[in-house]
Design a protein around this motif. Structure first.
Motif, mmCIF file in Angstrom:
data_model
loop_
_atom_site.group_PDB
_atom_site.id
_atom_site.type_symbol
_atom_site.label_atom_id
_atom_site.label_comp_id
_atom_site.label_asym_id
_atom_site.label_seq_id
_atom_site.Cartn_x
_atom_site.Cartn_y
_atom_site.Cartn_z
ATOM 1 N N GLU A 155 7.108 46.509 0.500
ATOM 2 C CA GLU A 155 5.790 46.033 0.911
ATOM 3 C C GLU A 155 5.760 45.610 2.363
ATOM 4 N N SER A 156 6.864 45.029 2.829
ATOM 5 C CA SER A 156 6.917 44.587 4.231
ATOM 6 C C SER A 156 6.818 45.771 5.184
ATOM 7 N N VAL A 157 7.444 46.885 4.822
ATOM 8 C CA VAL A 157 7.406 48.081 5.669
ATOM 9 C C VAL A 157 5.991 48.662 5.693
ATOM 10 N N VAL A 158 5.342 48.694 4.516
ATOM 11 C CA VAL A 158 3.975 49.224 4.432
ATOM 12 C C VAL A 158 3.025 48.363 5.268
ATOM 13 N N ASN A 159 3.170 47.041 5.154
ATOM 14 C CA ASN A 159 2.284 46.142 5.899
ATOM 15 C C ASN A 159 2.444 46.320 7.398
ATOM 16 N N ILE A 160 3.676 46.491 7.845
ATOM 17 C CA ILE A 160 3.914 46.694 9.284
ATOM 18 C C ILE A 160 3.301 48.012 9.739
ATOM 19 N N ALA A 161 3.498 49.086 8.915
ATOM 20 C CA ALA A 161 2.958 50.397 9.276
ATOM 21 C C ALA A 161 1.441 50.370 9.339
ATOM 22 N N TYR A 162 0.793 49.694 8.409
ATOM 23 C CA TYR A 162 -0.665 49.624 8.420
ATOM 24 C C TYR A 162 -1.174 48.723 9.544
ATOM 25 N N ALA A 163 -0.395 47.710 9.885
ATOM 26 C CA ALA A 163 -0.789 46.835 10.998
ATOM 27 C C ALA A 163 -0.767 47.604 12.313
ATOM 28 N N LEU A 164 0.210 48.492 12.430
ATOM 29 C CA LEU A 164 0.312 49.296 13.650
ATOM 30 C C LEU A 164 -0.702 50.431 13.669
ATOM 31 N N ASN A 165 -1.113 50.883 12.467
ATOM 32 C CA ASN A 165 -2.055 52.004 12.388
ATOM 33 C C ASN A 165 -3.084 51.732 11.286
ATOM 34 N N PRO A 166 -4.094 50.895 11.587
ATOM 35 C CA PRO A 166 -5.114 50.567 10.578
ATOM 36 C C PRO A 166 -5.823 51.798 10.024
ATOM 37 N N LEU A 167 -5.952 52.850 10.846
ATOM 38 C CA LEU A 167 -6.629 54.069 10.393
ATOM 39 C C LEU A 167 -5.863 54.710 9.239
ATOM 40 N N ALA A 168 -4.527 54.622 9.286
ATOM 41 C CA ALA A 168 -3.707 55.210 8.219
ATOM 42 C C ALA A 168 -3.983 54.504 6.891
ATOM 43 N N LYS A 169 -4.174 53.183 6.945
ATOM 44 C CA LYS A 169 -4.474 52.428 5.733
ATOM 45 C C LYS A 169 -5.815 52.854 5.157
#
Length: 223
Positions: A155-169
């Motif tokens: 979950e920590s990795v997903v949260n970081i990835a979405y924080a860096l790329n909100p469009l991906a989320k």
């Protein structure tokens, strides 16, 4: 007068033959001993998962389970000698079969009727296990969609990835909404087919299997 054993010419009234010594007295015909039971036997090789079901099926038609022996066939020498390499280097798959032996008294009451029921049962049971009775043209049961991002990543990795790329989320959310909607539609189609076609066909064959066992049980109860 001639000897009844060797055919030599002997005097009239002689009780024993001078040539072979056989008695010339009248000998009663041997008594034919009628055996009270005549046994037949059968055996087969099946996968261990089918062992208990097969025992139950044969016993339902008057067979007595005698023995079970596990046999290794097509054993991989690599797995045997080196402790197992799994699917990487296994030359042949190792399959365990169970050899089942049964016996049955052929003199049981209603033997012919029971064997007739048994023949129909196992023919139908083979068809049931092969799924050849399943109505053709039916849809496959859909698999529930999985969000691989949240399923397999921390979950920590997903949260970081979405924080860096909100469009991906946002994109992934829309993608999963569409997959879930398609799944619900496909599941409804499959459920309708199962209820209207698959379930009635399965009930028809399982009900007949149960009926054959019940009839055999009624005939065996008189023994």
């Amino acid at each position: 007068m001639f000897c009844r054993q060797c055919g030599a010419n002997i005097g009239d009234g002689a009780r024993f033959c001078p040539s072979c010594g056989a008695s010339q007295d009248d000998v009663p015909a041997p008594v034919q001993v009628q055996k009270s039971e005549r046994w037949e036997s059968t055996s087969l090789k099946i996968h261990p998962d089918e062992e208990q079901a097969t025992i139950d099926n044969y016993e339902a038609f008057g067979w007595e389970f005698v023995s079970s022996q596990t046999i290794d066939t097509a054993d991989s020498h690599l797995e045997r000698e080196f402790g197992g390499f799994g699917d990487l280097v296994s030359i042949t798959e190792t399959t365990n079969y169970v050899k089942l032996a049964f016996r049955r008294n052929k003199n049981i009451a209603h033997y012919d009727e029971i064997t007739k029921l048994e023949d129909e049962y196992f023919t139908l049971y083979k068809r049931y296990k092969s799924k050849s009775w399943v109505p053709s043209g039916g849809p496959k049961k859909p698999k529930k969609p999985v969000d691989y991002n949240t399923e397999f990543l921390p979950e920590s990795v997903v949260n970081i990835a979405y924080a860096l790329n909100p469009l991906a989320k946002f994109t992934n959310k829309k993608h999963m909404e569409k997959k879930n909607k398609d799944y619900e539609k496909d599941y409804a189609v499959w459920k309708e087919w199962k209820t209207e076609k698959y379930d009635p066909a399965e009930r028809a064959i399982t009900n007949r299997l149960d009926e054959l066992k019940r009839k055999a049980d009624e005939l065996l109860s008189v023994n």
